[in-house]
Write an enzyme that holds these catalytic residues in place. Structure first.
Site, short mmCIF file in Angstrom:
data_model
loop_
_atom_site.label_atom_id
_atom_site.label_comp_id
_atom_site.label_asym_id
_atom_site.label_seq_id
_atom_site.Cartn_x
_atom_site.Cartn_y
_atom_site.Cartn_z
N CYS A 13 0.85 -1.19 0.00
CA CYS A 13 0.00 0.00 0.00
C CYS A 13 0.89 1.24 0.00
CB CYS A 13 -0.88 -0.01 1.25
SG CYS A 13 -1.94 1.43 1.40
N HIS A 48 -9.07 -3.59 -2.05
CA HIS A 48 -8.09 -2.80 -1.30
C HIS A 48 -8.56 -1.34 -1.15
CE1 HIS A 48 -3.78 -1.77 -0.20
NE2 HIS A 48 -4.24 -0.58 -0.55
N HIS A 62 -10.07 0.99 2.16
CA HIS A 62 -9.60 2.30 2.62
C HIS A 62 -10.77 3.20 3.02
CE1 HIS A 62 -5.27 2.51 2.26
NE2 HIS A 62 -5.26 2.09 1.00
ZN LIG Z 1 -3.68 1.28 0.04
#
Ligand SMILES: [Zn+2]
Length: 167
Positions: free
Chosen positions: A90, A132, A136
């Site tokens: 990330c 992903h 967030h």
């Molecule tokens: Zn990320």
């Protein structure tokens, strides 16, 4: 357009639940353009969520190489299928990666930057990127999927000379 600074763990905005976008107005459209530019500023980035640029709104962009960019506002995962273990990193946790479990395929619905409803069926890298980035928006980082932080691995820096870089 502008390249926005990336928020790095443990900034608060990365741990909070982002708010739904009510109107896709000028500032939201500008945010989308800036996020696309920020994502493309560094090769290898495949996605970005608004909290990563410090904006607690439910907006994500995805840029899979060789494919058209995807913009999703208020995205929701409506279906998950299968499981697989993959390597993930990330931008907000630079220098690390881990093996984590993700779905084999997902179906996501949301709005594009024109307010049009879209539905995406994805597998592979696109499914991973969608999970992903939507994580967030819920204040979840990939490390939250690990049962132990000791499973986090360090990325070994690759040494390159300027000659090797210039291809
Ligand atoms: Zn990320």
């Amino acid at each position: 357009m502008a390249i926005l600074p990336i928020q790095v763990f443990p900034t608060r905005v990365l741990k909070q639940r982002a708010k739904r976008v009510k109107n896709i107005d000028g500032p939201v459209k500008r945010l989308v353009r800036d996020m696309l530019e920020t994502m493309h500023a560094v090769p290898g980035r495949v996605g970005l969520a608004a909290p990563q640029v410090g904006v607690p709104l439910r907006v994500i962009v995805i840029g899979i190489p060789e494919e058209e960019d995807i913009v999703l506002i208020n995205p929701e995962i409506v279906r998950r299928k299968g499981e697989r273990v993959i390597d993930e990193g990330c931008l907000s946790l630079p220098g690390f990666f881990a093996h984590i479990t993700r779905s084999e395929a997902v179906t996501v619905k949301g709005l594009d930057q024109n307010g049009k409803e879209v539905r995406i069926k994805a597998e592979g890298l696109l499914a991973q990127a969608l999970e992903h980035e939507i994580d967030h928006l819920n204040g979840t980082l990939y490390i939250d999927h690990l049962d132990s932080i000791e499973k986090l691995q360090k990325v070994e820096p690759i040494e390159t000379t300027p000659e090797e870089d210039g291809g």
